[in-house]
Motif scaffolding. Structure first.
Motif, PDB file in Angstrom:
ATOM      1  N   GLY A 111       0.798  -1.218   0.000  1.00 37.77           N
ATOM      2  CA  GLY A 111       0.000   0.000   0.000  1.00 37.77           C
ATOM      3  C   GLY A 111       0.830   1.267   0.000  1.00 37.77           C
ATOM      4  O   GLY A 111       1.992   1.278   0.444  1.00 37.77           O
ATOM      5  N   THR A 112       0.234   2.322  -0.494  1.00 37.34           N
ATOM      6  CA  THR A 112       0.845   3.642  -0.470  1.00 37.34           C
ATOM      7  C   THR A 112      -0.234   4.653  -0.073  1.00 37.34           C
ATOM      8  O   THR A 112      -1.361   4.583  -0.570  1.00 37.34           O
ATOM      9  CB  THR A 112       1.490   4.002  -1.823  1.00 37.34           C
ATOM     10  OG1 THR A 112       2.199   5.236  -1.721  1.00 37.34           O
ATOM     11  CG2 THR A 112       0.468   4.103  -2.952  1.00 37.34           C
ATOM     12  N   GLN A 113       0.101   5.549   0.832  1.00 36.63           N
ATOM     13  CA  GLN A 113      -0.887   6.458   1.402  1.00 36.63           C
ATOM     14  C   GLN A 113      -1.102   7.676   0.511  1.00 36.63           C
ATOM     15  O   GLN A 113      -0.132   8.306   0.046  1.00 36.63           O
ATOM     16  CB  GLN A 113      -0.446   6.919   2.792  1.00 36.63           C
ATOM     17  CG  GLN A 113      -1.376   7.909   3.463  1.00 36.63           C
ATOM     18  CD  GLN A 113      -2.709   7.305   3.837  1.00 36.63           C
ATOM     19  OE1 GLN A 113      -2.801   6.135   4.235  1.00 36.63           O
ATOM     20  NE2 GLN A 113      -3.779   8.094   3.703  1.00 36.63           N
ATOM     21  N   VAL A 114      -2.362   7.996   0.303  1.00 32.65           N
ATOM     22  CA  VAL A 114      -2.754   9.212  -0.419  1.00 32.65           C
ATOM     23  C   VAL A 114      -3.600  10.064   0.521  1.00 32.65           C
ATOM     24  O   VAL A 114      -4.586   9.573   1.087  1.00 32.65           O
ATOM     25  CB  VAL A 114      -3.550   8.872  -1.692  1.00 32.65           C
ATOM     26  CG1 VAL A 114      -4.138  10.140  -2.315  1.00 32.65           C
ATOM     27  CG2 VAL A 114      -2.666   8.142  -2.695  1.00 32.65           C
ATOM     28  N   THR A 115      -3.209  11.305   0.704  1.00 24.28           N
ATOM     29  CA  THR A 115      -3.950  12.214   1.571  1.00 24.28           C
ATOM     30  C   THR A 115      -4.283  13.480   0.794  1.00 24.28           C
ATOM     31  O   THR A 115      -3.388  14.134   0.259  1.00 24.28           O
ATOM     32  CB  THR A 115      -3.137  12.575   2.822  1.00 24.28           C
ATOM     33  OG1 THR A 115      -2.784  11.374   3.523  1.00 24.28           O
ATOM     34  CG2 THR A 115      -3.943  13.483   3.739  1.00 24.28           C
ATOM     35  N   VAL A 116      -5.554  13.786   0.723  1.00 24.94           N
ATOM     36  CA  VAL A 116      -6.022  14.969  -0.011  1.00 24.94           C
ATOM     37  C   VAL A 116      -6.696  15.915   0.979  1.00 24.94           C
ATOM     38  O   VAL A 116      -7.629  15.519   1.676  1.00 24.94           O
ATOM     39  CB  VAL A 116      -6.994  14.580  -1.134  1.00 24.94           C
ATOM     40  CG1 VAL A 116      -7.374  15.816  -1.960  1.00 24.94           C
ATOM     41  CG2 VAL A 116      -6.387  13.514  -2.030  1.00 24.94           C
TER      42      VAL A 116
END
Length: 117
Positions: A111-116
């Motif tokens: 997994g790789t974290q995406v934060t918007v």
């Protein structure tokens, strides 16, 4: 097959990110691939998928017109171009491999974290 995602990060709403997934297998051209995501407190959900030859992309309704999935069998990679990101796109993004191409994903990346925001 080992899958390693990269490309996540923090971005403001309206921005873009490009996720990549590297696959370590000689049979990559025979594998259907998908991207999934999981937001905090929510179940994992499919985002996009593609056939083994890179054709017939499918998308969740929530990302249609904003995300593009692409599979490069020469490089053993899967990518997800994400444009016009929204806060609701925040989550951990996973790539997954489906050897049977029957939406039965057997192998997952970390997994790789995406934060918007």
């Amino acid at each position: 097959v080992q899958l390693v995602e990269s490309g996540g990060g923090s971005v403001q709403a309206g921005g873009s990110l490009r996720l990549s997934c590297a696959a370590s297998t000689s049979g990559y051209s025979h594998i259907c691939m998908g991207w999934f995501r999981q937001a905090p407190g929510k179940e994992r959900e499919p985002v996009a998928s593609v056939e083994d030859d890179g054709t017939a992309p499918t998308y969740a309704d929530s990302v249609k017109g904003r995300f593009t999935i692409s599979k490069d069998n020469a490089k053993n990679t899967l990518e997800l171009q994400m444009n016009n990101l929204k806060p609701e796109d925040t989550g951990m993004y996973y790539c997954a491999a489906d050897w049977s191409c029957r939406s039965d994903y057997e192998s997952w990346g970390q997994g790789t974290q995406v934060t918007v925001s």
